[in-house]
Design a protein around this motif. Structure first.
Motif, PDB file in Angstrom:
ATOM      1  N   GLU A   9       0.825  -1.200   0.000  1.00 48.46           N
ATOM      2  CA  GLU A   9       0.000   0.000   0.000  1.00 48.46           C
ATOM      3  C   GLU A   9       0.864   1.256   0.000  1.00 48.46           C
ATOM      4  OE1 GLU A   9      -2.573  -0.518   3.360  1.00 48.46           O
ATOM      5  OE2 GLU A   9      -0.928  -0.565   4.775  1.00 48.46           O
ATOM      6  N   THR A  10       0.328   2.302  -0.608  1.00 47.10           N
ATOM      7  CA  THR A  10       1.019   3.587  -0.670  1.00 47.10           C
ATOM      8  C   THR A  10       0.765   4.357   0.618  1.00 47.10           C
ATOM      9  OG1 THR A  10      -0.871   4.730  -1.636  1.00 47.10           O
ATOM     10  CG2 THR A  10       0.680   3.677  -3.187  1.00 47.10           C
ATOM     11  N   LEU A  11       1.448   5.481   0.779  1.00 44.78           N
ATOM     12  CA  LEU A  11       1.227   6.307   1.969  1.00 44.78           C
ATOM     13  C   LEU A  11      -0.215   6.783   2.044  1.00 44.78           C
ATOM     14  CD1 LEU A  11       4.508   8.435   2.086  1.00 44.78           C
ATOM     15  CD2 LEU A  11       3.940   6.395   3.410  1.00 44.78           C
ATOM     16  N   ALA A  12      -0.796   7.133   0.903  1.00 45.23           N
ATOM     17  CA  ALA A  12      -2.193   7.581   0.886  1.00 45.23           C
ATOM     18  C   ALA A  12      -3.123   6.455   1.340  1.00 45.23           C
ATOM     19  CB  ALA A  12      -2.576   8.063  -0.506  1.00 45.23           C
ATOM     20  N   GLU A  13      -2.845   5.246   0.906  1.00 45.03           N
ATOM     21  CA  GLU A  13      -3.669   4.105   1.314  1.00 45.03           C
ATOM     22  C   GLU A  13      -3.482   3.790   2.807  1.00 45.03           C
ATOM     23  OE1 GLU A  13      -3.698   1.947  -3.065  1.00 45.03           O
ATOM     24  OE2 GLU A  13      -2.133   1.427  -1.614  1.00 45.03           O
ATOM     25  N   ARG A  16      -5.500   6.422   4.689  1.00 47.59           N
ATOM     26  CA  ARG A  16      -6.928   6.126   4.594  1.00 47.59           C
ATOM     27  C   ARG A  16      -7.307   4.943   5.497  1.00 47.59           C
ATOM     28  NH1 ARG A  16      -7.101   7.265  -0.402  1.00 47.59           N
ATOM     29  NH2 ARG A  16      -6.366   5.257  -1.161  1.00 47.59           N
ATOM     30  N   ARG A  17      -6.515   3.895   5.446  1.00 48.70           N
ATOM     31  CA  ARG A  17      -6.808   2.687   6.229  1.00 48.70           C
ATOM     32  C   ARG A  17      -6.731   2.949   7.734  1.00 48.70           C
ATOM     33  NH1 ARG A  17      -3.593  -1.444   8.350  1.00 48.70           N
ATOM     34  NH2 ARG A  17      -1.736  -0.742   7.270  1.00 48.70           N
ATOM     35  N   THR A  18      -5.765   3.751   8.159  1.00 41.64           N
ATOM     36  CA  THR A  18      -5.565   3.993   9.590  1.00 41.64           C
ATOM     37  C   THR A  18      -6.351   5.190  10.116  1.00 41.64           C
ATOM     38  OG1 THR A  18      -3.594   5.348   9.178  1.00 41.64           O
ATOM     39  CG2 THR A  18      -3.263   2.969   9.543  1.00 41.64           C
ATOM     40  N   GLY A  19      -6.997   5.930   9.216  1.00 44.56           N
ATOM     41  CA  GLY A  19      -7.775   7.091   9.644  1.00 44.56           C
ATOM     42  C   GLY A  19      -6.916   8.261  10.076  1.00 44.56           C
ATOM     43  N   ARG A  20      -5.683   8.328   9.587  1.00 49.13           N
ATOM     44  CA  ARG A  20      -4.782   9.428   9.931  1.00 49.13           C
ATOM     45  C   ARG A  20      -4.603  10.331   8.709  1.00 49.13           C
ATOM     46  NH1 ARG A  20      -1.928   7.422  14.565  1.00 49.13           N
ATOM     47  NH2 ARG A  20      -3.434   6.037  15.490  1.00 49.13           N
ATOM     48  N   PRO A  21      -4.304  11.598   8.905  1.00 52.79           N
ATOM     49  CA  PRO A  21      -4.065  12.484   7.764  1.00 52.79           C
ATOM     50  C   PRO A  21      -2.828  12.043   6.980  1.00 52.79           C
ATOM     51  CG  PRO A  21      -4.329  13.742   9.803  1.00 52.79           C
ATOM     52  CD  PRO A  21      -4.238  12.300  10.183  1.00 52.79           C
ATOM     53  N   LEU A  22      -2.890  12.197   5.657  1.00 54.76           N
ATOM     54  CA  LEU A  22      -1.754  11.854   4.812  1.00 54.76           C
ATOM     55  C   LEU A  22      -0.526  12.658   5.230  1.00 54.76           C
ATOM     56  CD1 LEU A  22      -0.379  10.491   2.423  1.00 54.76           C
ATOM     57  CD2 LEU A  22      -1.397  12.226   0.938  1.00 54.76           C
ATOM     58  N   THR A  23      -0.713  13.914   5.616  1.00 54.07           N
ATOM     59  CA  THR A  23       0.437  14.729   6.022  1.00 54.07           C
ATOM     60  C   THR A  23       1.139  14.151   7.244  1.00 54.07           C
ATOM     61  OG1 THR A  23      -1.064  16.170   7.253  1.00 54.07           O
ATOM     62  CG2 THR A  23      -0.428  16.893   5.042  1.00 54.07           C
ATOM     63  N   THR A  24       0.380  13.576   8.169  1.00 55.50           N
ATOM     64  CA  THR A  24       0.984  12.946   9.346  1.00 55.50           C
ATOM     65  C   THR A  24       1.801  11.733   8.945  1.00 55.50           C
ATOM     66  OG1 THR A  24      -0.774  13.699  10.806  1.00 55.50           O
ATOM     67  CG2 THR A  24       0.498  11.790  11.544  1.00 55.50           C
ATOM     68  N   VAL A  25       1.213  10.901   8.087  1.00 55.38           N
ATOM     69  CA  VAL A  25       1.916   9.696   7.643  1.00 55.38           C
ATOM     70  C   VAL A  25       3.170  10.083   6.866  1.00 55.38           C
ATOM     71  CG1 VAL A  25       1.740   7.619   6.218  1.00 55.38           C
ATOM     72  CG2 VAL A  25      -0.199   8.326   7.620  1.00 55.38           C
ATOM     73  N   ARG A  26       3.033  11.011   5.928  1.00 55.87           N
ATOM     74  CA  ARG A  26       4.153  11.381   5.063  1.00 55.87           C
ATOM     75  C   ARG A  26       5.220  12.199   5.794  1.00 55.87           C
ATOM     76  NH1 ARG A  26       1.605  14.065   0.794  1.00 55.87           N
ATOM     77  NH2 ARG A  26       1.622  15.883   2.121  1.00 55.87           N
ATOM     78  N   ASN A  27       4.810  13.172   6.579  1.00 56.43           N
ATOM     79  CA  ASN A  27       5.776  14.105   7.170  1.00 56.43           C
ATOM     80  C   ASN A  27       6.289  13.697   8.546  1.00 56.43           C
ATOM     81  OD1 ASN A  27       5.317  15.650   4.889  1.00 56.43           O
ATOM     82  ND2 ASN A  27       3.856  16.993   5.903  1.00 56.43           N
ATOM     83  N   THR A  28       5.584  12.836   9.239  1.00 57.30           N
ATOM     84  CA  THR A  28       6.003  12.445  10.585  1.00 57.30           C
ATOM     85  C   THR A  28       6.431  10.985  10.638  1.00 57.30           C
ATOM     86  OG1 THR A  28       4.468  14.070  11.500  1.00 57.30           O
ATOM     87  CG2 THR A  28       5.335  12.423  13.007  1.00 57.30           C
ATOM     88  N   TRP A  29       5.525  10.101  10.254  1.00 55.58           N
ATOM     89  CA  TRP A  29       5.832   8.683  10.371  1.00 55.58           C
ATOM     90  C   TRP A  29       7.020   8.272   9.530  1.00 55.58           C
ATOM     91  CZ3 TRP A  29       0.600   5.593  10.195  1.00 55.58           C
ATOM     92  CH2 TRP A  29      -0.216   6.003  11.259  1.00 55.58           C
ATOM     93  N   THR A  30       7.085   8.719   8.274  1.00 55.99           N
ATOM     94  CA  THR A  30       8.169   8.265   7.392  1.00 55.99           C
ATOM     95  C   THR A  30       9.532   8.769   7.845  1.00 55.99           C
ATOM     96  OG1 THR A  30       7.856  10.118   5.859  1.00 55.99           O
ATOM     97  CG2 THR A  30       6.666   8.058   5.376  1.00 55.99           C
ATOM     98  N   ARG A  31       9.569   9.773   8.694  1.00 56.59           N
ATOM     99  CA  ARG A  31      10.846  10.288   9.203  1.00 56.59           C
ATOM    100  C   ARG A  31      11.291   9.568  10.473  1.00 56.59           C
ATOM    101  NH1 ARG A  31       8.967  16.207   7.687  1.00 56.59           N
ATOM    102  NH2 ARG A  31       9.796  16.228   5.577  1.00 56.59           N
ATOM    103  N   HIS A  32      10.430   8.735  10.984  1.00 60.91           N
ATOM    104  CA  HIS A  32      10.767   7.972  12.186  1.00 60.91           C
ATOM    105  C   HIS A  32      11.837   6.943  11.821  1.00 60.91           C
ATOM    106  CE1 HIS A  32      10.373   5.283  15.618  1.00 60.91           C
ATOM    107  NE2 HIS A  32       9.702   6.233  16.232  1.00 60.91           N
ATOM    108  N   ALA A  52       4.178  -4.859   8.008  1.00 59.55           N
ATOM    109  CA  ALA A  52       5.271  -4.071   8.590  1.00 59.55           C
ATOM    110  C   ALA A  52       4.756  -2.726   9.101  1.00 59.55           C
ATOM    111  CB  ALA A  52       6.384  -3.869   7.570  1.00 59.55           C
ATOM    112  N   ILE A  53       3.835  -2.123   8.356  1.00 65.03           N
ATOM    113  CA  ILE A  53       3.251  -0.845   8.777  1.00 65.03           C
ATOM    114  C   ILE A  53       2.455  -1.044  10.063  1.00 65.03           C
ATOM    115  CG2 ILE A  53       1.551   0.937   8.165  1.00 65.03           C
ATOM    116  CD1 ILE A  53       4.243   1.174   6.668  1.00 65.03           C
ATOM    117  N   ASP A  54       1.658  -2.112  10.123  1.00 63.95           N
ATOM    118  CA  ASP A  54       0.880  -2.387  11.339  1.00 63.95           C
ATOM    119  C   ASP A  54       1.788  -2.591  12.547  1.00 63.95           C
ATOM    120  OD1 ASP A  54      -1.430  -2.177   9.866  1.00 63.95           O
ATOM    121  OD2 ASP A  54      -1.735  -4.338   9.669  1.00 63.95           O
TER     122      ASP A  54
END
Length: 134
Positions: A9-13, A16-32, A52-54
């Motif tokens: 799945e992509t960051l957008a997916e 959507r699946r986790t109910g979090r904003p794309l900006t949070t996933v892209r700008n915060t999570w991916t930098r972890h 792995a994401i879960d």
């Protein structure tokens, strides 16, 4: 012949699946530092393994509900030491800003909250899983 779309799945997916904003996933999570590496690409988007994401979300994003003794009084330091995932300074700052409940006891000028009061406040904070009632 067209190559089949890669599994994952992509960051957008993910957002959507986790109910979090794309900006949070892209700008915060991916930098972890523990965010999983992509397994493939779909067009210009990286694709990630859902399992792995879960695991990442479980281990690094969602905070586990801490069992506090409901009738015990806790100071901000005690709550931090109990592993609630919030520092004592954050509790004090949130109290000042009205985002944390007023203390149940202020004997000797020390703020103390019953475990049930702190647990209720934690349930309202984003990222905490609600503990199951026994």
């Amino acid at each position: 012949m067209v190559d089949p779309a890669p599994e994952g799945e992509t960051l957008a997916e993910i957002a959507r699946r986790t109910g979090r904003p794309l900006t949070t996933v892209r700008n915060t999570w991916t930098r972890h530092p523990h965010f999983p590496d992509p397994i493939d690409k779909r067009g210009r988007w990286n694709v990630y393994e859902p399992i792995a994401i879960d695991g990442f979300i479980r281990d690094h994003i969602d905070r586990q509900a801490v069992q506090l003794e409901p009738d015990r009084l806790y100071t901000a330091q005690h709550l931090e030491a109990a592993g609630i995932g919030i520092r004592a300074g954050t509790i004090r700052a949130d109290l000042t800003r009205g985002r944390w409940p007023q203390p149940d006891d202020t004997t000797d000028g020390v703020n103390r909250w019953y475990g049930r009061t702190a647990a209720k406040a934690l349930e309202k904070r984003r990222g905490y899983r609600r503990s199951r009632e026994r």
